[in-house]
Every structure is written in structure tokens, then in C-alpha cells.
Design a protein around this motif. Structure first.
Motif, mmCIF file in Angstrom:
data_model
loop_
_atom_site.group_PDB
_atom_site.id
_atom_site.type_symbol
_atom_site.label_atom_id
_atom_site.label_comp_id
_atom_site.label_asym_id
_atom_site.label_seq_id
_atom_site.Cartn_x
_atom_site.Cartn_y
_atom_site.Cartn_z
ATOM 1 N N VAL A 50 -0.873 -6.754 88.285
ATOM 2 C CA VAL A 50 0.515 -7.127 87.823
ATOM 3 C C VAL A 50 0.849 -7.771 86.879
ATOM 4 C CG1 VAL A 50 0.647 -7.961 90.432
ATOM 5 C CG2 VAL A 50 0.050 -9.739 88.808
ATOM 6 N N HIS A 51 2.289 -7.851 86.258
ATOM 7 C CA HIS A 51 2.669 -8.061 85.037
ATOM 8 C C HIS A 51 4.123 -8.681 85.107
ATOM 9 C CE1 HIS A 51 3.914 -4.041 85.263
ATOM 10 N NE2 HIS A 51 5.198 -4.513 84.609
ATOM 11 N N GLY A 52 4.189 -9.660 84.118
ATOM 12 C CA GLY A 52 5.641 -10.286 84.192
ATOM 13 C C GLY A 52 5.992 -10.861 82.875
ATOM 14 N N PHE A 68 11.155 -10.082 83.978
ATOM 15 C CA PHE A 68 10.936 -9.041 84.775
ATOM 16 C C PHE A 68 9.423 -9.292 85.456
ATOM 17 C CE2 PHE A 68 9.818 -8.761 80.521
ATOM 18 C CZ PHE A 68 8.452 -8.303 80.559
ATOM 19 N N TYR A 69 9.195 -8.329 86.228
ATOM 20 C CA TYR A 69 8.036 -8.506 87.141
ATOM 21 C C TYR A 69 7.654 -6.825 87.371
ATOM 22 C CZ TYR A 69 11.007 -8.544 90.887
ATOM 23 O OH TYR A 69 12.064 -8.270 91.739
ATOM 24 N N GLY A 70 6.307 -6.804 87.506
ATOM 25 C CA GLY A 70 5.984 -5.379 87.990
ATOM 26 C C GLY A 70 4.497 -5.229 88.233
ATOM 27 N N ALA A 71 4.085 -3.958 88.673
ATOM 28 C CA ALA A 71 2.757 -3.577 88.954
ATOM 29 C C ALA A 71 2.310 -2.475 87.978
ATOM 30 C CB ALA A 71 2.645 -3.351 90.305
ATOM 31 N N HIS A 72 1.027 -2.316 87.852
ATOM 32 C CA HIS A 72 0.528 -1.412 86.924
ATOM 33 C C HIS A 72 -0.868 -0.794 87.483
ATOM 34 C CE1 HIS A 72 -0.924 -5.295 85.235
ATOM 35 N NE2 HIS A 72 -2.139 -4.491 85.036
ATOM 36 N N VAL A 73 -1.092 0.527 87.437
ATOM 37 C CA VAL A 73 -2.402 1.089 87.751
ATOM 38 C C VAL A 73 -2.835 2.102 86.776
ATOM 39 C CG1 VAL A 73 -1.575 2.922 89.060
ATOM 40 C CG2 VAL A 73 -3.719 2.110 89.419
ATOM 41 N N GLY A 74 -4.276 2.069 86.295
ATOM 42 C CA GLY A 74 -4.486 3.247 84.930
ATOM 43 C C GLY A 74 -6.133 3.117 85.135
ATOM 44 N N TYR A 75 -6.401 3.961 84.118
ATOM 45 C CA TYR A 75 -7.915 4.305 83.939
ATOM 46 C C TYR A 75 -8.162 4.343 82.467
ATOM 47 C CZ TYR A 75 -12.282 6.528 84.201
ATOM 48 O OH TYR A 75 -13.728 6.858 84.094
ATOM 49 N N LEU A 76 -9.162 3.680 82.254
ATOM 50 C CA LEU A 76 -9.780 3.467 80.789
ATOM 51 C C LEU A 76 -10.971 4.264 80.520
ATOM 52 C CD1 LEU A 76 -8.762 -0.065 79.653
ATOM 53 C CD2 LEU A 76 -7.654 1.938 78.935
ATOM 54 N N HIS A 77 -11.384 5.064 79.505
ATOM 55 C CA HIS A 77 -12.573 5.304 79.262
ATOM 56 C C HIS A 77 -13.241 4.729 77.920
ATOM 57 C CE1 HIS A 77 -16.070 7.936 79.736
ATOM 58 N NE2 HIS A 77 -16.058 8.025 78.407
ATOM 59 N N ASP A 78 -14.451 4.347 77.984
ATOM 60 C CA ASP A 78 -15.280 3.522 76.645
ATOM 61 C C ASP A 78 -15.756 4.421 75.914
ATOM 62 O OD1 ASP A 78 -16.418 1.949 75.125
ATOM 63 O OD2 ASP A 78 -16.530 0.166 76.254
ATOM 64 N N PHE A 79 -15.531 5.102 74.686
ATOM 65 C CA PHE A 79 -16.228 6.133 73.959
ATOM 66 C C PHE A 79 -17.143 5.404 73.041
ATOM 67 C CE2 PHE A 79 -12.371 8.267 75.446
ATOM 68 C CZ PHE A 79 -12.754 9.343 75.787
ATOM 69 N N VAL A 88 0.085 3.750 84.472
ATOM 70 C CA VAL A 88 1.462 3.734 85.200
ATOM 71 C C VAL A 88 1.849 2.649 85.449
ATOM 72 C CG1 VAL A 88 2.734 5.043 87.191
ATOM 73 C CG2 VAL A 88 0.734 6.203 85.998
ATOM 74 N N SER A 89 3.062 2.254 85.267
ATOM 75 C CA SER A 89 3.856 1.032 85.812
ATOM 76 C C SER A 89 4.936 1.111 86.339
ATOM 77 C CB SER A 89 3.726 -0.140 84.539
ATOM 78 O OG SER A 89 4.737 0.362 83.497
ATOM 79 N N TYR A 90 5.391 0.127 87.033
ATOM 80 C CA TYR A 90 6.921 -0.064 87.418
ATOM 81 C C TYR A 90 7.292 -1.420 87.216
ATOM 82 C CZ TYR A 90 11.041 -0.506 90.424
ATOM 83 O OH TYR A 90 12.234 -0.683 91.042
ATOM 84 N N THR A 91 8.435 -1.650 86.541
ATOM 85 C CA THR A 91 9.077 -2.757 86.390
ATOM 86 C C THR A 91 10.416 -3.032 86.979
ATOM 87 O OG1 THR A 91 7.376 -2.958 84.239
ATOM 88 C CG2 THR A 91 9.472 -4.491 84.115
ATOM 89 N N LEU A 185 3.085 -11.017 80.269
ATOM 90 C CA LEU A 185 1.587 -11.257 80.589
ATOM 91 C C LEU A 185 0.843 -10.270 81.675
ATOM 92 C CD1 LEU A 185 2.022 -15.271 80.632
ATOM 93 C CD2 LEU A 185 0.765 -13.865 78.849
ATOM 94 N N ARG A 186 -0.340 -10.217 81.448
ATOM 95 C CA ARG A 186 -0.984 -9.222 82.786
ATOM 96 C C ARG A 186 -2.333 -9.823 83.247
ATOM 97 N NH1 ARG A 186 -0.244 -3.508 81.146
ATOM 98 N NH2 ARG A 186 -2.191 -3.285 81.590
ATOM 99 N N LEU A 187 -2.187 -9.329 84.672
ATOM 100 C CA LEU A 187 -3.369 -9.718 85.244
ATOM 101 C C LEU A 187 -3.941 -8.529 86.073
ATOM 102 C CD1 LEU A 187 -5.471 -11.965 86.362
ATOM 103 C CD2 LEU A 187 -3.883 -12.393 88.251
ATOM 104 N N SER A 188 -5.100 -8.057 85.571
ATOM 105 C CA SER A 188 -5.707 -6.843 86.403
ATOM 106 C C SER A 188 -7.000 -7.234 86.897
ATOM 107 C CB SER A 188 -5.973 -5.682 85.319
ATOM 108 O OG SER A 188 -4.719 -5.358 84.473
#
Length: 191
Positions: A50-52, A68-79, A88-91, A185-188
Motif C-alpha cells: 500500500v502507499h499514500g 492519496f492512497y492506493g495499492a501496488h504490486v510488482g516484480y524485481l530482479h536482482d542482477f 502496477v499501481s492504482y491510486t 510513503l510505501r509499505l510492501s
């Protein structure tokens, strides 16, 4: 001469015996203690959260403060030293300047520097800005931020983001410049 040879032989044996009296000298080295190194933190994987925050929205007809407030989902790759991924997020914007409700859906790429549990990054992508009255339209998104891995699964962070387009045309036909500036501010949670 014979006496000299036997005296010399006795002297050599006595001195050799004295040299070996304690036996061979063994030097004991202290043991080498190897401390296992902490494994490097790995940012690879999916996450959701979530973020806001607060920001400013300017639509050409006026400027107003927004929360504002919203939610996010994602993928990271450590090279290794570089971490890259997508999110992808919605706010949803909460404001009192305009009569309509506004929101934004975004698809962003992220590229950052792996500094252990600290990940500074830049981000950019596209968005779909939506208004209950005006309709919707495509925007561009750019910014930067940083995440900190509190644990293997919990991450906190902050992001500064711009979303906009000039000229921006809603599906309803209205055209004006659109600029949204956000401090987030983000919390994941990483899976």
C-alpha cells in the motif's frame, strides 16, 4: 693425532647432543578463525503493498492540494549491483478543489542500485488518469525513490513522482495541461 681426532669426535657428539636435547622445535600457529560472511540481500521476487501521501494537482483550470492512497504490486530482479523490474499501481486522489473523484492506474518500470538492504531507484512509465466527470486519458509518469528492506519480507520506502501530459485530452473532449506531483510513503510485503 689420534688423540686429537677422538677428542674432536667427542666434542662434535656432545654439541650435537646438546642441540637435540630438547628435541625438534615445533612452532604452533594460532588457529585461523574464519567468520562466515552475511549472505548478500537479494531483491529478486514479487511484492505487493500500500502507499499514500500528499501532493499537488494542476489541471490548467486550477491547482489544488491532494491526499492519496492506493495499492501496488510488482516484480524485481536482482542482477548483482543493478535491480530492475516493473510495477502496477492504482491510486485514488482525495481533494476538495474539484467536484469529481479522480484516480490513476499506472504501469512503471524501475531500475535501481543494489546497496544491500537499501535500494535507491528511478522509475518511469505510463498511466491512465480517470475523472468521474471528464472521463479518462493517458499520462506519462516519472520519478525516483528508495526502498529499505526491514526484513526479508517487509520493505518501507518513499517515492517522489510526477504524472502528467501537456496537452492532456480526456475521453470527454476536454483538453488542458495536467501535472500531478506526489510525495509517497510505501509499505510492501515481498513474497
Amino acid at each position: 693425532m689420534r688423540h686429537l681426532l677422538s677428542t674432536s669426535a667427542i666434542a662434535v657428539m656432545v654439541s650435537a647432543g646438546a642441540a637435540l636435547a630438547g628435541g625438534p622445535v615445533v612452532v604452533v600457529q594460532p588457529p585461523v578463525v574464519v567468520t562466515p560472511s552475511q549472505p548478500a540481500f537479494n531483491w529478486t521476487g514479487a511484492y505487493a503493498g500500500v502507499h499514500g501521501g500528499f501532493g499537488t494537482l494542476n489541471d490548467g483550470g486550477g491547482t489544488g492540494d491532494v491526499t492519496f492512497y492506493g495499492a501496488h504490486v510488482g516484480y524485481l530482479h536482482d542482477f548483482g549491483s543493478i535491480v530492475a523490474g516493473a510495477e502496477v499501481s492504482y491510486t485514488s486522489f482525495d481533494q476538495t478543489t474539484w467536484a469529481d473523484r479522480m484516480s490513476s492506474a499506472r504501469l512503471k518500470g524501475r531500475v535501481g542500485f543494489d546497496a544491500g538492504r537499501f535500494l535507491p531507484y528511478v522509475t518511469g512509465g505510463v498511466g491512465m488518469y480517470m475523472s468521474d466527470i471528464q472521463g479518462y486519458g493517458m499520462t506519462f509518469v516519472a520519478g525516483g525513490g528508495a526502498d529499505f528492506a526491514v526484513s526479508d519480507h517487509l520493505r518501507v520506502g518513499g517515492e517522489i513522482l510526477w504524472e502528467g501530459r501537456n496537452p492532456f485530452t480526456f475521453s470527454g473532449g476536454a483538453t488542458f495541461p495536467l501535472n500531478i506531483y506526489e510525495g509517497t510513503l510505501r509499505l510492501s510485503y515481498a513474497f
